[in-house]
Design an enzyme around this catalytic site. Sequence first.
Site, PDB file in Angstrom:
ATOM      1  N   TYR A  58      30.504 -18.775 -27.064  1.00 29.07           N
ATOM      2  CA  TYR A  58      30.958 -20.157 -27.864  1.00 29.07           C
ATOM      3  C   TYR A  58      31.654 -21.138 -26.902  1.00 29.07           C
ATOM      4  CZ  TYR A  58      36.034 -18.669 -27.118  1.00 29.07           C
ATOM      5  OH  TYR A  58      37.104 -18.216 -26.729  1.00 29.07           O
ATOM      6  N   LYS A  94      32.576 -16.984 -21.680  1.00 30.93           N
ATOM      7  CA  LYS A  94      33.239 -17.321 -22.945  1.00 30.93           C
ATOM      8  C   LYS A  94      32.498 -16.769 -24.149  1.00 30.93           C
ATOM      9  CE  LYS A  94      35.713 -21.306 -24.807  1.00 30.93           C
ATOM     10  NZ  LYS A  94      37.053 -20.763 -24.973  1.00 30.93           N
ATOM     11  N   GLU A 113      45.342 -15.400 -16.387  1.00 28.08           N
ATOM     12  CA  GLU A 113      45.354 -16.528 -17.390  1.00 28.08           C
ATOM     13  C   GLU A 113      46.389 -16.104 -18.499  1.00 28.08           C
ATOM     14  OE1 GLU A 113      41.679 -17.515 -18.676  1.00 28.08           O
ATOM     15  OE2 GLU A 113      40.960 -15.385 -18.972  1.00 28.08           O
ATOM     16  N   LEU A 149      38.754 -17.171 -17.307  1.00 35.26           N
ATOM     17  CA  LEU A 149      37.778 -18.356 -17.905  1.00 35.26           C
ATOM     18  C   LEU A 149      37.939 -19.548 -17.089  1.00 35.26           C
ATOM     19  CD1 LEU A 149      35.771 -18.671 -20.173  1.00 35.26           C
ATOM     20  CD2 LEU A 149      37.519 -20.264 -21.062  1.00 35.26           C
TER      21      LEU A 149
HETATM   22  N1  PDD Z   1      40.186 -21.221 -25.488  1.00 36.00           N
HETATM   23  N2  PDD Z   1      41.167 -18.831 -20.929  1.00 36.00           N
HETATM   24  C1  PDD Z   1      41.057 -18.382 -22.001  1.00 36.00           C
HETATM   25  C2  PDD Z   1      40.845 -16.914 -22.127  1.00 36.00           C
HETATM   26  C3  PDD Z   1      40.473 -19.212 -23.285  1.00 36.00           C
HETATM   27  O1  PDD Z   1      40.456 -18.754 -24.367  1.00 36.00           O
HETATM   28  C4  PDD Z   1      40.746 -20.798 -23.161  1.00 36.00           C
HETATM   29  C5  PDD Z   1      40.523 -21.713 -24.369  1.00 36.00           C
HETATM   30  C6  PDD Z   1      40.996 -21.101 -21.802  1.00 36.00           C
HETATM   31  C7  PDD Z   1      41.224 -22.563 -21.550  1.00 36.00           C
HETATM   32  O2  PDD Z   1      39.991 -23.146 -21.685  1.00 36.00           O
HETATM   33  P1  PDD Z   1      39.662 -24.683 -21.737  1.00 36.00           P
HETATM   34  O3  PDD Z   1      40.593 -25.530 -20.994  1.00 36.00           O
HETATM   35  O4  PDD Z   1      38.063 -24.918 -21.351  1.00 36.00           O
HETATM   36  O5  PDD Z   1      39.968 -25.063 -23.230  1.00 36.00           O
HETATM   37  C8  PDD Z   1      41.477 -20.391 -20.926  1.00 36.00           C
HETATM   38  C9  PDD Z   1      39.748 -21.838 -26.288  1.00 36.00           C
HETATM   39  C10 PDD Z   1      40.552 -23.165 -26.845  1.00 36.00           C
HETATM   40  C11 PDD Z   1      39.776 -21.191 -27.661  1.00 36.00           C
HETATM   41  O6  PDD Z   1      39.347 -19.992 -27.710  1.00 36.00           O
HETATM   42  O7  PDD Z   1      40.040 -21.527 -28.831  1.00 36.00           O
END
Ligand code: PDD
Length: 290
Positions: free
Chosen positions: A30, A145, A177, A201
């Site tokens: 996703y 993701k 993270e 991620l």
């Molecule tokens: N999540 N690490 C993890 C495990 C995440 O789920 C997310 C973001 C990030 C940050 O990535 P980005 O800056 O590309 O949003 C890091 C999204 C927002 C979610 O699952 O809703």
Amino acid sequence: MIYLNGEYLPISEAKVSVMDRGFLFGDGVYEVIPVYSRKPFRLADHLRRLDASLAGIRLANPLGAAEWTALVVRIVEQAEADDQQVYLQVTRGASATRNHAFPKIVSPTVFAMSEPLLPPPAEQREQGIAAVSAADNRWLRCDLKATSLLANCLLRQLAVEAGCAETILFRDGFLTEGAASNIFVVRDGRLLAPLKNHLMLPGITYDVVLELAAGNGLEVAVRDVLEQEVRGACELWMTSSTKEVLPIVSLDGRPVGTGLNAGKPGPMFEKMYGWYQEFKQSVMHGESHG
Ligand code: PDD
């Protein structure tokens, strides 16, 4: 209106088979794309990461970049709010029987929807948020993701039950993270960020923050970050597409930082927050997508 397998329809009418591998196995990937004033932010980067996640789970991308872009544009047009979060999901589709192995013929399920994007409450930005820590017990492909987020959900719930906003994860003595965010550390006037690898991620917001740091002359080190460096940090930040940049002011009940700044958002955060907002404004009013 949401998008499901080529059709635009109300969410109440959208149906997916109970034999969908997304439902049975969490076999899908996703994206979450922030949209400001109806402009998708860093869309090309999100679509590139979607492509990488699909390649990582050996699922052919059902749409090309131009088709994804057209889909996102249409979903954004049809939604009410100006600021939105567009959610894209591709699963390996349904099969006749439940079987771990891939079906011979895969017909992926492609889903997209938009929800309003509300900025984090001013209080979180002004006063900071609290975090807990936990051992990172996820699999070894956290760079994908994937929709199979059970470990992330359990880890985030630890924070919620402790009255906190995020769980910071450590693996073998190193920072990876957050449960749903990337984590930055400030020490001795320098910004530290963990090096992208299979254990985290590759965040799009992470990239933006590093670009803004470099562009504004901050001293930055992208390298493995020790758990001890996090625990003794001057500042901690979390970043994500939906939260942007937020200051973490306590970890496991202890204030982050020392002296006058202890337990408060730090000076480097204040700068970064300002740069981030300026950058967003320039994207909203310019031609580019950031
Ligand atoms: N999540 N690490 C993890 C495990 C995440 O789920 C997310 C973001 C990030 C940050 O990535 P980005 O800056 O590309 O949003 C890091 C999204 C927002 C979610 O699952 O809703």
